[in-house]
Design an enzyme around this catalytic site. Structure first.
Site, PDB file in Angstrom:
ATOM      1  N   LYS A 189       0.948  -1.522   0.514  1.00 11.24           N
ATOM      2  CA  LYS A 189       0.034  -0.167   0.007  1.00 11.24           C
ATOM      3  C   LYS A 189       1.034   1.158   0.144  1.00 11.24           C
ATOM      4  O   LYS A 189       0.299   2.180  -0.094  1.00 11.24           O
ATOM      5  CB  LYS A 189      -0.342  -0.244   1.545  1.00 11.24           C
ATOM      6  CG  LYS A 189      -2.086  -0.951   0.974  1.00 11.24           C
ATOM      7  CD  LYS A 189      -3.123  -1.081   2.298  1.00 11.24           C
ATOM      8  CE  LYS A 189      -3.749  -2.286   2.469  1.00 11.24           C
ATOM      9  NZ  LYS A 189      -4.851  -2.280   1.490  1.00 11.24           N
ATOM     10  N   SER A 190       2.461   1.111  -0.243  1.00 12.68           N
ATOM     11  CA  SER A 190       3.282   2.910  -0.124  1.00 12.68           C
ATOM     12  C   SER A 190       2.815   3.519  -1.291  1.00 12.68           C
ATOM     13  O   SER A 190       2.572   4.618  -0.514  1.00 12.68           O
ATOM     14  CB  SER A 190       4.505   1.993   0.083  1.00 12.68           C
ATOM     15  OG  SER A 190       4.676   0.989   1.047  1.00 12.68           O
ATOM     16  N   THR A 217      11.449  -3.402   0.541  1.00 12.38           N
ATOM     17  CA  THR A 217      10.200  -4.474   1.672  1.00 12.38           C
ATOM     18  C   THR A 217      10.266  -5.922   1.843  1.00 12.38           C
ATOM     19  O   THR A 217      12.163  -6.352   0.707  1.00 12.38           O
ATOM     20  CB  THR A 217       8.935  -4.274   1.466  1.00 12.38           C
ATOM     21  OG1 THR A 217       7.943  -4.947   2.409  1.00 12.38           O
ATOM     22  CG2 THR A 217       7.907  -4.712  -0.269  1.00 12.38           C
ATOM     23  N   LYS A 241      15.627  -6.501   2.560  1.00 15.76           N
ATOM     24  CA  LYS A 241      16.242  -5.739   3.526  1.00 15.76           C
ATOM     25  C   LYS A 241      17.996  -5.740   3.791  1.00 15.76           C
ATOM     26  O   LYS A 241      18.049  -4.831   3.636  1.00 15.76           O
ATOM     27  CB  LYS A 241      15.553  -5.582   4.425  1.00 15.76           C
ATOM     28  CG  LYS A 241      14.069  -4.785   4.300  1.00 15.76           C
ATOM     29  CD  LYS A 241      13.177  -4.782   6.001  1.00 15.76           C
ATOM     30  CE  LYS A 241      11.881  -4.294   5.146  1.00 15.76           C
ATOM     31  NZ  LYS A 241      11.247  -4.408   6.329  1.00 15.76           N
ATOM     32  N   ASN A 285      15.069   0.121   5.127  1.00 19.56           N
ATOM     33  CA  ASN A 285      13.646  -0.137   3.899  1.00 19.56           C
ATOM     34  C   ASN A 285      13.679   1.416   3.515  1.00 19.56           C
ATOM     35  O   ASN A 285      12.380   1.665   2.606  1.00 19.56           O
ATOM     36  CB  ASN A 285      12.306   0.212   5.051  1.00 19.56           C
ATOM     37  CG  ASN A 285      13.060   1.277   5.383  1.00 19.56           C
ATOM     38  OD1 ASN A 285      13.464   1.573   6.165  1.00 19.56           O
ATOM     39  ND2 ASN A 285      11.317   1.500   6.188  1.00 19.56           N
ATOM     40  N   ASP A 334      11.571   1.512   9.494  1.00 17.15           N
ATOM     41  CA  ASP A 334      10.569   0.587  10.676  1.00 17.15           C
ATOM     42  C   ASP A 334      11.071   1.024  11.959  1.00 17.15           C
ATOM     43  O   ASP A 334       9.969   1.412  12.485  1.00 17.15           O
ATOM     44  CB  ASP A 334      11.370  -0.379  10.143  1.00 17.15           C
ATOM     45  CG  ASP A 334      10.541  -0.879   9.239  1.00 17.15           C
ATOM     46  OD1 ASP A 334       9.413  -0.865   8.270  1.00 17.15           O
ATOM     47  OD2 ASP A 334      11.139  -1.944   8.680  1.00 17.15           O
ATOM     48  N   GLY A 357      12.583 -12.127  14.108  1.00 22.37           N
ATOM     49  CA  GLY A 357      12.819 -11.760  12.794  1.00 22.37           C
ATOM     50  C   GLY A 357      12.792 -10.177  12.821  1.00 22.37           C
ATOM     51  O   GLY A 357      13.845  -9.760  13.669  1.00 22.37           O
ATOM     52  N   GLY A 358      13.622 -10.050  10.954  1.00 19.76           N
ATOM     53  CA  GLY A 358      13.715  -8.711  11.477  1.00 19.76           C
ATOM     54  C   GLY A 358      13.030  -7.098  11.953  1.00 19.76           C
ATOM     55  O   GLY A 358      14.053  -6.384  11.814  1.00 19.76           O
ATOM     56  N   GLY A 367      -0.485  -2.387  14.027  1.00 18.16           N
ATOM     57  CA  GLY A 367       0.458  -2.288  13.783  1.00 18.16           C
ATOM     58  C   GLY A 367      -0.128  -0.770  12.092  1.00 18.16           C
ATOM     59  O   GLY A 367       1.247  -0.708  11.225  1.00 18.16           O
TER      60      GLY A 367
END
Ligand SMILES: NC(=O)c1ccc[n+]([C@@H]2O[C@H](COP(=O)([O-])OP(=O)(O)OC[C@H]3O[C@@H](n4cnc5c(N)ncnc54)[C@H](OP(=O)(O)O)[C@@H]3O)[C@@H](O)[C@H]2O)c1
Length: 275
Positions: free
Chosen positions: A16-17, A60, A64, A85, A100, A126-127, A240
């Site tokens: 959706k960026s 994304t 990354k 990112n 982020d 995770g990341g 989020g």
């Protein structure tokens, strides 16, 4: 002349960026255009970025780390996180940022306005967990990581976090005498994203949520099973969406050199929510 931007990912269709950034460009009458680029091979990202004549880009999953390795210069916390990112083209030099981490910090400000956050339980390793842990440790917040496996344990313990897998956390419970209440519990696993799974077994999750002050899920746009537990216990929670929005707003400021005011932020939020 129009300035061009994109998001690189694989897959990238769902992103959706573009709608968020293009709404921002429109709001301030900035001559910019933001697209999606499906990139299969992450090791080609820098040459693709430069040959496509882009002013900036977001990156994304799963690129990354490759994008971090390929950049000419890494700015700020991204150096500790090991993943980025955002790319900016400065005279054909690729400058990289991780937005982020500050995006997450901005998203939890509304909790901090109610009560200070000193202790955090981070579910997942995770990341995204890495970016969040680096941002929290930077201001000396006490971070405990709970993951289903021992993956990335050294990264987190080197940062000064405590690290447990599920069995390790069970031992803490059975041993008693340990403080198992946290100011904030965060789901940064992918459990709940495309399924209805809990990020950790219910027998552990319920008491951990019950004893937390706030709950945050990195997943956005749905009441995940994790957030349903927070709701049941009457814990203040959020998803989020703001994290996604603010990582975008911070990238937008880097893309345009323009400080985002409230109207701009809300136009980007509106863009994000367009279907
Ligand atoms: N709102 C935002 O702006 C934003 C930004 C980035 C990411 N996210 C969300 O954050 C989540 C994590 O993304 P990421 O990039 O960090 O993913 P990642 O690097 O693949 O890490 C996934 C983590 O989740 C754990 N995990 C996966 N499936 C699980 C399950 N069924 N039960 C328990 N743990 C499970 C993994 O454990 P192992 O280590 O044992 O494999 C790992 O710790 C995703 O849901 C993503 O959509 C949101």
């Amino acid at each position: 002349m129009t300035k061009n931007y994109t998001i690189f990912g694989d897959p990238v269709e769902h992103s959706k960026s573009p709608q968020m950034h293009n709404a921002g460009f429109k709001q301030i009458s900035f001559d910019g255009n933001y697209t999606k680029t499906h990139l299969l091979n992450g090791s080609t990202i820098k040459e693709k970025f430069l040959s496509d004549n882009l002013k900036g880009a977001n990156i994304t999953v799963p690129h990354k780390i490759d994008a971090f390795k390929a950049a000419d210069e890494i700015i700020g916390l991204a150096n500790k996180i090991g993943a980025i990112n955002t790319y900016i083209n400065e005279n054909n030099k690729v400058i990289a940022y991780n937005t982020d981490a500050p995006g997450f910090m901005k998203a939890i400000e509304e909790f901090q306005d109610i009560e200070p956050i000193n202790t955090v339980l981070l579910l997942g390793a995770g990341g995204t967990s890495k970016a969040i842990a680096v941002a929290l440790r930077e201001i000396n917040i006490d971070v405990t990581v709970l993951n289903r496996s021992m993956n990335n344990k050294d990264f987190f313990t080197d940062l000064g976090c405590k690290f447990y897998d599920w069995d390790g956390m069970r031992l803490l419970f059975s041993g008693g005498g340990f403080v198992l209440s946290y100011d904030l519990i965060i789901n940064s696993t992918s459990a709940g994203l495309k399924d209805e799974l809990y990020p950790v077994s219910l027998e552990l999750l319920k008491p951990l949520v019950e004893q937390s002050t706030f709950a945050f899920d990195c997943i956005y746009g749905k009441l995940t099973p994790f957030l349903q537990i927070a709701k049941e216990y009457g814990i203040k929670y959020k998803d989020g969406e703001d994290m996604l929005l603010y990582q975008g707003v911070i990238a937008f400021e880097l893309f345009t050199d323009i400080k985002a005011d409230n109207d701009l932020v809300e136009s980007m939020r509106k863009g994000l929510k367009e279907s």
